[in-house]
Enzyme design. Structure first.
Site, mmCIF file in Angstrom:
data_model
loop_
_atom_site.group_PDB
_atom_site.id
_atom_site.type_symbol
_atom_site.label_atom_id
_atom_site.label_comp_id
_atom_site.label_asym_id
_atom_site.label_seq_id
_atom_site.Cartn_x
_atom_site.Cartn_y
_atom_site.Cartn_z
ATOM 1 N N ASP A 107 -3.148 8.536 -1.279
ATOM 2 C CA ASP A 107 -3.533 7.490 -0.325
ATOM 3 C C ASP A 107 -5.000 7.107 -0.549
ATOM 4 O O ASP A 107 -5.366 5.935 -0.618
ATOM 5 C CB ASP A 107 -3.323 8.035 1.096
ATOM 6 C CG ASP A 107 -3.709 7.038 2.184
ATOM 7 O OD1 ASP A 107 -3.438 5.835 1.997
ATOM 8 O OD2 ASP A 107 -4.260 7.461 3.216
ATOM 9 N N HIS B 252 0.827 -1.226 0.000
ATOM 10 C CA HIS B 252 0.000 0.000 0.000
ATOM 11 C C HIS B 252 0.858 1.272 0.000
ATOM 12 O O HIS B 252 0.726 2.106 -0.900
ATOM 13 C CB HIS B 252 -0.986 -0.023 1.172
ATOM 14 C CG HIS B 252 -1.656 1.292 1.417
ATOM 15 N ND1 HIS B 252 -2.515 1.874 0.498
ATOM 16 C CD2 HIS B 252 -1.568 2.171 2.460
ATOM 17 C CE1 HIS B 252 -2.928 3.039 0.978
ATOM 18 N NE2 HIS B 252 -2.366 3.236 2.166
ATOM 19 N N HIS C 1 3.860 7.113 5.309
ATOM 20 C CA HIS C 1 2.684 7.872 5.774
ATOM 21 C C HIS C 1 1.886 7.171 6.877
ATOM 22 O O HIS C 1 1.182 7.819 7.644
ATOM 23 C CB HIS C 1 1.778 8.272 4.593
ATOM 24 C CG HIS C 1 0.942 7.156 4.040
ATOM 25 N ND1 HIS C 1 1.399 6.315 3.052
ATOM 26 C CD2 HIS C 1 -0.321 6.757 4.323
ATOM 27 C CE1 HIS C 1 0.442 5.446 2.752
ATOM 28 N NE2 HIS C 1 -0.608 5.695 3.516
ATOM 29 N N ASP C 2 1.983 5.838 6.988
ATOM 30 C CA ASP C 2 1.247 5.122 8.043
ATOM 31 C C ASP C 2 2.144 4.637 9.179
ATOM 32 O O ASP C 2 1.677 3.992 10.111
ATOM 33 C CB ASP C 2 0.534 3.904 7.437
ATOM 34 C CG ASP C 2 -0.738 4.288 6.702
ATOM 35 O OD1 ASP C 2 -1.327 5.323 7.064
ATOM 36 O OD2 ASP C 2 -1.138 3.567 5.767
ATOM 37 N N GLU D 118 1.375 6.079 12.768
ATOM 38 C CA GLU D 118 0.050 5.660 13.230
ATOM 39 C C GLU D 118 0.029 4.173 13.603
ATOM 40 O O GLU D 118 -0.600 3.781 14.579
ATOM 41 C CB GLU D 118 -0.984 5.933 12.123
ATOM 42 C CG GLU D 118 -2.398 5.803 12.626
ATOM 43 C CD GLU D 118 -3.430 5.876 11.512
ATOM 44 O OE1 GLU D 118 -4.585 5.586 11.796
ATOM 45 O OE2 GLU D 118 -3.059 6.202 10.367
ATOM 46 N N ASP D 119 0.711 3.334 12.816
ATOM 47 C CA ASP D 119 0.595 1.882 12.984
ATOM 48 C C ASP D 119 1.687 1.227 13.835
ATOM 49 O O ASP D 119 1.578 0.058 14.172
ATOM 50 C CB ASP D 119 0.600 1.197 11.597
ATOM 51 C CG ASP D 119 -0.630 1.569 10.780
ATOM 52 O OD1 ASP D 119 -1.575 2.118 11.372
ATOM 53 O OD2 ASP D 119 -0.646 1.314 9.560
#
Length: 739
Positions: A153, A61, A86-87, A90-91
């Site tokens: 995204d 992704h 980008h994630d 957050e993850d």
């Protein structure tokens, strides 16, 4: 469980990474490649345990998002690195501070902006999406690239939604059509906008989407042949004039075909300009305009142009930076064809939007249209008075507004949205001038402040130090800049009055045995069809809301079933039944049930789309009127599903005792002898159909009619429409949404 071939997967990841470097729109230096490689390694490591719903490794992704950022948006190494990570914050356990240490403050700032967007707290008392959107736009203050990566995204998420449950697909697709596609449009990312719109349609109206796709495939060969015929004619003349060019055929997007079918009430076959021709030519900047008009001359030598449909965005580019010449000509077989003429530079700006515009602008002293727009946007964001949903609606109106070009008294050109007034113009010069506007002259003549401007108008603003805005000014302007400034000035005067009004309202409600609370204020705002609590308190303060109106509200409030509805929804809105929307194959659907438990609740059929039994529908919980039922293709569906997802209840029709429903049909055709008799006969002969009213008129051989019928469900209605269509002379039968 499916066995995963790790070695095969790692090879696929490596292949995707190489592809990412290869397709980058900007030239990458060795230093850039090093930065991207490092970001890639961090992302692979951070996401190694994660998998997507489809089962594939999660890292695919971020790589896909980075590929869109690199090739379709055209960002450089910093943007690509941020897209890859980008994630990550957050993850995983990695923090923004860690990224700043490993990379640099700019990359960290972008990743932080993207993380901020994802971590908006869910608050069911406000529109989640509108608030989310406002916070997302606030990141523009940091760096516009945050929004560009967010769009990439969203595009990849839309492209990989097949494994999601249907209710989630509809919510995400509605939000995309409502917010992200307009934003891509405004940033000049036309390719991404088109993809987002088409994918949005795929999930919000799958039957229509698939129908258009199959019809496009069926007619592709014929269209290719048609484009070739025109291209061959033009090539000969362009070659003779020594123009260096490429001709491309450009089919209309699925979404725009659907929009045209809806707007013009026509079938797929009746949409004529389903494709366009694009001529992209080579040129030095000095000759760009000259060659464009030379090509115009060649095209119109062969095909007759429509003067009313010539669009010259070369002399006056759009504020997104878009430049092109659009000529609509009558092609072979009597079909209209749009020919777009662009230089390679213009084509790059049209395809890549912001990034390409920025590339060509370097070294220029003048602010680009986009920079001006971003500044206006920041100004709007700073106005915290506006409710989030109003903000988004206002923002969207300005996004999609077509532009007009007007002149100052000194001859400077100004771009304003279509529909802007002379007072809007005053505020576009400077807010202080707007506030002090006493009068306006358009083309030398004194005109009212709400005069709508046309392209080419020259406007002079007359000011006075003693002038102050009045509340009626809000009706005189259309641009958000002007509205916000007027509201700010009015608010200063009204806040004092509103404070008195709040105290007065508390006393009056106490007499009616109601305690003033946030919920009661919201109910009153909606009851009196106002926009904010400030409006409510102000009107109480100045006495425009009378005691009797408050008594009526109290009586209505005591009868409401809203608490009952809310309890039901809290229990059912998360337990989605994927089959709830599937129509039952029966001719007697006349009872609506709600939620996975199929509860029978009180409801009203909304007047904006008039659903009847058998239509695909959903329930929407309003603040004052209980549950309202809308058709899934209702004009307001996208906005409701995106902005108020938490208020949507699943709904479907089931068998029960027979009820009757009203449907309105518009009928057009050729006014033949006996058509009226034949029409009434056909309707009367249809079982279970009664005519409530009928109005027919003829004008110069054209027949127009509107018939209101009472039917039990949409199967009977569809059969009736088919029978009416068979009448000799009838051309079109369409169902009207509004009463």
């Amino acid at each position: 469980m499916v066995e995963i071939d790790i070695e095969k997967e790692n090879k696929a990841i490596a292949k995707e990474y190489k592809e990412l470097l290869r397709i980058s729109y900007q030239t990458l230096s060795a230093e850039d490649k090093k930065l991207i490689r490092k970001a890639f390694d961090v992302a692979v490591d951070a996401h190694q345990e994660q998998r997507r719903k489809s089962g594939e490794a999660y890292i695919f992704h971020p790589i896909a998002v980075a590929k869109i950022v690199a090739s379709e948006i055209g960002l450089g190494a910093t943007g690509i690195a941020a897209a890859l990570m980008h994630d990550v914050v957050e993850d995983t356990d990695i923090t923004v501070a860690d990224i700043e240490k490993m990379f640099n403050p700019k990359v960290a700032q972008l990743v932080e902006g993207l993380t901020k967007i994802s971590q908006v707290q869910k608050d069911l008392n406000v529109s989640m999406q509108a608030e989310n959107f406002r916070k997302m736009l606030l990141t523009l203050n940091d760096d516009v690239r945050v929004i560009l990566i967010k769009l990439a995204d969203r595009l990849h998420n839309m492209q990989t939604m097949d494994s999601m449950p249907e209710h989630k697909q509809i919510k995400i697709a509605s939000e995309t059509l409502y917010i992200y596609a307009p934003l891509a449009h405004r940033l000049g990312l036309y390719n991404i906008k088109t993809k987002l719109e088409d994918l949005g349609l795929k999930y919000t109206e799958p039957k229509i989407y698939n129908d258009i796709v199959s019809k496009i495939k069926e007619t592709k060969e014929e269209q290719d042949e048609y484009i070739k015929t025109i291209s061959d004619v033009l090539k000969k003349s362009l070659d003779e004039e020594n123009v260096e060019y490429v001709i491309k055929g450009r089919p209309k997007s699925i979404y725009s075909i659907r929009r045209k079918m809806k707007a013009q009430n026509v079938s797929f076959d009746e949409v004529y300009d389903k494709f366009a021709l694009r001529i992209v030519y080579k040129s030095i900047s000095h000759d760009e305009k000259f060659i464009a008009w030379k090509i115009y001359s060649i095209v119109t030598d062969h095909y007759r142009p429509s003067p009313s449909r010539l669009r010259d965005w070369i002399s006056s580019p759009k504020s997104t930076g878009y430049e092109a010449l659009h000529i609509t000509v009558m092609g072979p077989k009597g079909r209209w064809v749009e020919v777009q003429v662009r230089s390679e530079r213009m084509d790059e700006i049209a395809e890549k939007g912001y990034a390409a515009h920025y590339k060509y602008k370097q070294g220029a002293t003048e602010e680009s249209g986009l920079d001006v727009w971003l500044n206006l946007l920041k100004e709007a964001l700073e106005n915290s008075e506006t409710n989030a949903v109003d903000f988004v609606e206002d923002f969207k109106m300005n996004l999609y507004a077509k532009e007009i070009f007007v002149f100052t008294p000194k001859g400077e050109i100004k771009s304003l949205p279509k529909g802007a007034t002379s007072l809007d113009f005053a505020f576009s010069i400077h807010s202080e001038i707007g506030i002090r506007t006493r009068g306006t002259r358009v083309n030398g003549r004194l005109v009212p402040l709400n005069t709508e401007l046309k392209s080419g108008d020259q406007i002079e603003v007359i000011t006075s130090q003693n002038q102050k805005p009045t509340s009626s000014w809000l009706d005189y302007v259309t641009t958000s800049r002007a509205k916000n400034k007027i509201r700010n000035v009015l608010n200063e005067d009204t806040k004092k009055m509103a404070e008195d009004g709040k105290e007065l309202l508390t006393r009056k409600l106490k007499q009616l045995k109601i305690t003033l609370s946030e919920q009661v204020v919201n109910e009153l705002v909606n009851y009196f069809k106002l926009k904010t609590s400030l409006d409510l308190f102000y009107r109480i303060g100045i006495g425009s809301i009378e005691n009797q109106q408050l008594k009526d509200f109290a009586a209505q409030k005591s009868n409401t079933l809203m608490n009952f509805f809310k309890n039901k929804i809290k229990r059912t809105h998360n337990t989605a039944d994927p089959d709830i929307h599937k129509p039952i194959i029966s001719s007697n659907y006349d009872m609506l049930v709600f939620g996975a438990d199929q509860d029978r609740l009180d409801y009203k059929l909304s007047t904006c789309c008039n659903p009847i039994p058998g239509d695909e529908v959903f329930g929407f919980v309003t603040i004052n009127e209980g549950i309202k039922v809308h058709k899934k293709d209702c004009p307001n569906a996208i906005s409701l599903q995106s902005n108020y997802a938490y208020r949507i209840i699943l709904a479907r029709w089931i068998d029960s005792t027979q009820q009757e429903f009203k449907a309105i049909l518009n009928i057009t055709g050729m006014d033949t002898l006996g058509l009226t008799n034949e029409l009434t006969k056909v309707i009367s002969n249809n079982m279970h159909v009664n005519i409530q009213s009928i109005s027919l008129s003829g004008d110069a051989g054209i027949f127009n009619g509107q018939v209101t019928v009472i039917v039990q469900n949409n199967i009977i209605l569809k059969k009736l429409i088919e029978n009416i269509k068979k009448i000799d002379g009838v051309d079109k039968v369409t169902r009207v949404n509004k009463n």
